[in-house]
Write a protein that holds these residues in place. Structure first.
Motif, mmCIF file in Angstrom:
data_model
loop_
_atom_site.group_PDB
_atom_site.id
_atom_site.type_symbol
_atom_site.label_atom_id
_atom_site.label_comp_id
_atom_site.label_asym_id
_atom_site.label_seq_id
_atom_site.Cartn_x
_atom_site.Cartn_y
_atom_site.Cartn_z
ATOM 1 N N GLY A 114 14.728 3.170 -10.657
ATOM 2 C CA GLY A 114 15.887 2.722 -9.773
ATOM 3 C C GLY A 114 16.611 3.871 -9.021
ATOM 4 O O GLY A 114 15.970 4.813 -9.111
ATOM 5 N N GLY A 115 17.891 3.710 -8.932
ATOM 6 C CA GLY A 115 18.367 4.975 -8.214
ATOM 7 C C GLY A 115 18.415 4.807 -6.633
ATOM 8 O O GLY A 115 17.345 4.508 -6.272
ATOM 9 N N GLY A 116 19.162 5.448 -5.938
ATOM 10 C CA GLY A 116 19.188 5.290 -4.536
ATOM 11 C C GLY A 116 19.342 4.036 -3.881
ATOM 12 O O GLY A 116 19.363 2.983 -4.878
ATOM 13 N N ASN A 117 19.454 4.020 -2.540
ATOM 14 C CA ASN A 117 19.662 2.635 -1.887
ATOM 15 C C ASN A 117 18.625 2.245 -1.018
ATOM 16 O O ASN A 117 18.809 1.462 -0.268
ATOM 17 C CB ASN A 117 21.002 2.399 -1.212
ATOM 18 N N GLU A 118 17.465 3.299 -0.984
ATOM 19 C CA GLU A 118 16.310 3.014 -0.085
ATOM 20 C C GLU A 118 15.431 1.958 -0.494
ATOM 21 O O GLU A 118 15.144 1.690 -1.659
ATOM 22 C CB GLU A 118 15.685 4.318 0.092
ATOM 23 N N ASP A 119 14.920 1.036 0.387
ATOM 24 C CA ASP A 119 13.918 0.030 0.256
ATOM 25 C C ASP A 119 12.776 0.655 -0.011
ATOM 26 O O ASP A 119 12.484 2.188 0.250
ATOM 27 C CB ASP A 119 13.770 -0.713 1.494
ATOM 28 N N PHE A 120 11.603 0.019 -0.808
ATOM 29 C CA PHE A 120 10.387 0.916 -1.215
ATOM 30 C C PHE A 120 9.318 0.011 -1.037
ATOM 31 O O PHE A 120 9.309 -1.286 -1.237
ATOM 32 C CB PHE A 120 10.879 1.481 -2.541
ATOM 33 N N GLN A 121 8.225 0.681 -1.465
ATOM 34 C CA GLN A 121 6.734 0.076 -1.436
ATOM 35 C C GLN A 121 6.201 0.605 -2.738
ATOM 36 O O GLN A 121 6.323 1.540 -3.096
ATOM 37 C CB GLN A 121 5.911 0.257 -0.335
ATOM 38 N N VAL A 122 5.024 -0.048 -3.304
ATOM 39 C CA VAL A 122 4.147 0.758 -4.131
ATOM 40 C C VAL A 122 2.902 0.632 -3.276
ATOM 41 O O VAL A 122 2.474 -0.072 -2.650
ATOM 42 C CB VAL A 122 3.873 -0.628 -5.291
ATOM 43 N N VAL A 123 2.371 1.974 -3.677
ATOM 44 C CA VAL A 123 1.049 2.328 -3.212
ATOM 45 C C VAL A 123 0.058 2.586 -4.406
ATOM 46 O O VAL A 123 0.364 3.252 -5.152
ATOM 47 C CB VAL A 123 1.401 3.701 -2.121
ATOM 48 N N PHE A 124 -1.125 1.879 -3.935
ATOM 49 C CA PHE A 124 -2.302 2.309 -4.832
ATOM 50 C C PHE A 124 -3.258 3.067 -3.919
ATOM 51 O O PHE A 124 -3.592 2.947 -2.947
ATOM 52 C CB PHE A 124 -3.046 1.046 -5.192
ATOM 53 N N GLU A 125 -3.579 4.394 -4.454
ATOM 54 C CA GLU A 125 -4.370 5.287 -3.786
ATOM 55 C C GLU A 125 -5.791 5.470 -4.682
ATOM 56 O O GLU A 125 -5.539 5.843 -5.945
ATOM 57 C CB GLU A 125 -3.755 6.656 -3.881
ATOM 58 N N GLY A 126 -6.877 5.141 -4.215
ATOM 59 C CA GLY A 126 -8.131 5.565 -4.803
ATOM 60 C C GLY A 126 -8.656 6.544 -4.093
ATOM 61 O O GLY A 126 -8.668 6.688 -2.826
ATOM 62 N N ILE A 127 -9.205 7.640 -4.992
ATOM 63 C CA ILE A 127 -9.859 8.810 -4.688
ATOM 64 C C ILE A 127 -11.238 8.796 -4.847
ATOM 65 O O ILE A 127 -11.679 8.226 -6.110
ATOM 66 C CB ILE A 127 -9.085 10.096 -5.020
ATOM 67 N N GLY A 128 -12.102 9.098 -3.788
ATOM 68 C CA GLY A 128 -13.640 8.939 -4.156
ATOM 69 C C GLY A 128 -13.841 9.746 -5.115
ATOM 70 O O GLY A 128 -13.566 10.905 -5.227
ATOM 71 N N GLY A 129 -15.089 9.441 -5.922
ATOM 72 C CA GLY A 129 -15.592 10.328 -6.828
ATOM 73 C C GLY A 129 -16.823 11.215 -6.393
ATOM 74 O O GLY A 129 -16.881 11.221 -5.200
ATOM 75 N N LYS A 130 -17.739 11.815 -7.093
ATOM 76 C CA LYS A 130 -18.675 12.800 -6.681
ATOM 77 C C LYS A 130 -20.098 12.167 -6.728
ATOM 78 O O LYS A 130 -20.878 13.192 -6.832
ATOM 79 C CB LYS A 130 -18.447 14.184 -7.616
ATOM 80 N N GLY A 131 -20.411 10.917 -6.734
ATOM 81 C CA GLY A 131 -21.798 10.638 -6.433
ATOM 82 C C GLY A 131 -21.834 8.954 -6.702
ATOM 83 O O GLY A 131 -20.653 8.403 -6.431
ATOM 84 N N PRO A 132 -22.843 8.470 -6.631
ATOM 85 C CA PRO A 132 -23.064 7.103 -6.278
ATOM 86 C C PRO A 132 -22.608 6.179 -7.466
ATOM 87 O O PRO A 132 -22.305 4.950 -7.195
ATOM 88 C CB PRO A 132 -24.490 6.940 -6.175
ATOM 89 N N LYS A 133 -22.519 6.510 -8.568
ATOM 90 C CA LYS A 133 -22.206 5.788 -9.869
ATOM 91 C C LYS A 133 -20.465 5.943 -9.943
ATOM 92 O O LYS A 133 -19.993 6.457 -10.988
ATOM 93 C CB LYS A 133 -22.722 6.039 -10.914
ATOM 94 N N ASP A 134 -19.877 5.355 -8.853
ATOM 95 C CA ASP A 134 -18.292 5.328 -9.076
ATOM 96 C C ASP A 134 -17.851 3.991 -8.428
ATOM 97 O O ASP A 134 -18.676 3.543 -7.878
ATOM 98 C CB ASP A 134 -17.641 6.624 -8.342
ATOM 99 N N GLY A 135 -16.785 3.755 -8.770
ATOM 100 C CA GLY A 135 -16.086 2.486 -8.113
ATOM 101 C C GLY A 135 -14.935 2.074 -9.058
ATOM 102 O O GLY A 135 -14.575 2.529 -10.109
#
Length: 167
Positions: free
Chosen positions: A134-155
């Protein structure tokens, strides 16, 4: 509420990233690169959104998806009293998993980290509820950020993104 069975339900791919979240089903995945079913239907034909490193994305590359804008000016909004929550389910399984970071972003682009998960979290769907600040009067969004892993067995997969009624 978005279960990705038909579309992104108003969630938008960010322009400020390296690649996109994709809608997919488990029936089209290779073993070891995603969940066996979606969370909503518990069925291989059910949909969810997913990121995976590939030859197109390098380790550390980011995919971001943003919710519709939530307004603090709505008289029914109870975000300032801590009642507004985002509920979601995630699946992060594999030897080379990167990170999942959830932000609350104001319209002036200030971002606050709500959750930061890195590495293998288990071969099953897990669900979380995060209180939106809460706090503030600004409208907002929720952001999901996925960061790629270091090989083929990721997801990293997401399903059932839901805002509580108070939002």
């Amino acid at each position: 509420h978005c279960n990705f069975e038909f579309d992104l339900c108003g969630w938008k791919q960010d322009d400020n990233d390296d690649f996109d979240w994709n809608i997919r089903t488990s029936s089209t995945t290779k073993m070891g690169t995603g969940p066996a079913t979606d969370h909503t239907l518990q069925d291989p034909s059910g949909h969810y959104i997913f990121i995976k490193s590939s030859f197109l994305q390098l380790p550390g590359h980011k995919a971001r998806i943003s919710s519709p804008v939530l307004s603090r000016r709505n008289k029914n909004c109870k975000v300032c009293r801590g009642n507004c929550k985002i509920l979601f389910c995630y699946h992060m399984y594999g030897a080379h998993i990167g990170s999942l970071i959830v932000y609350q972003r104001t319209t002036s682009k200030h971002e606050e980290i709500l959750l930061n998960l890195t590495g293998n979290q288990g071969n099953f769907w897990q669900c979380k509820a995060l209180i939106l600040a809460g706090g503030g009067n600004e409208d907002f969004q929720v952001v999901f950020e996925g960061i790629g892993g270091k090989g083929p067995k990721d997801g990293i997969a997401l399903d059932d993104l839901t805002f509580s009624r108070e939002c």
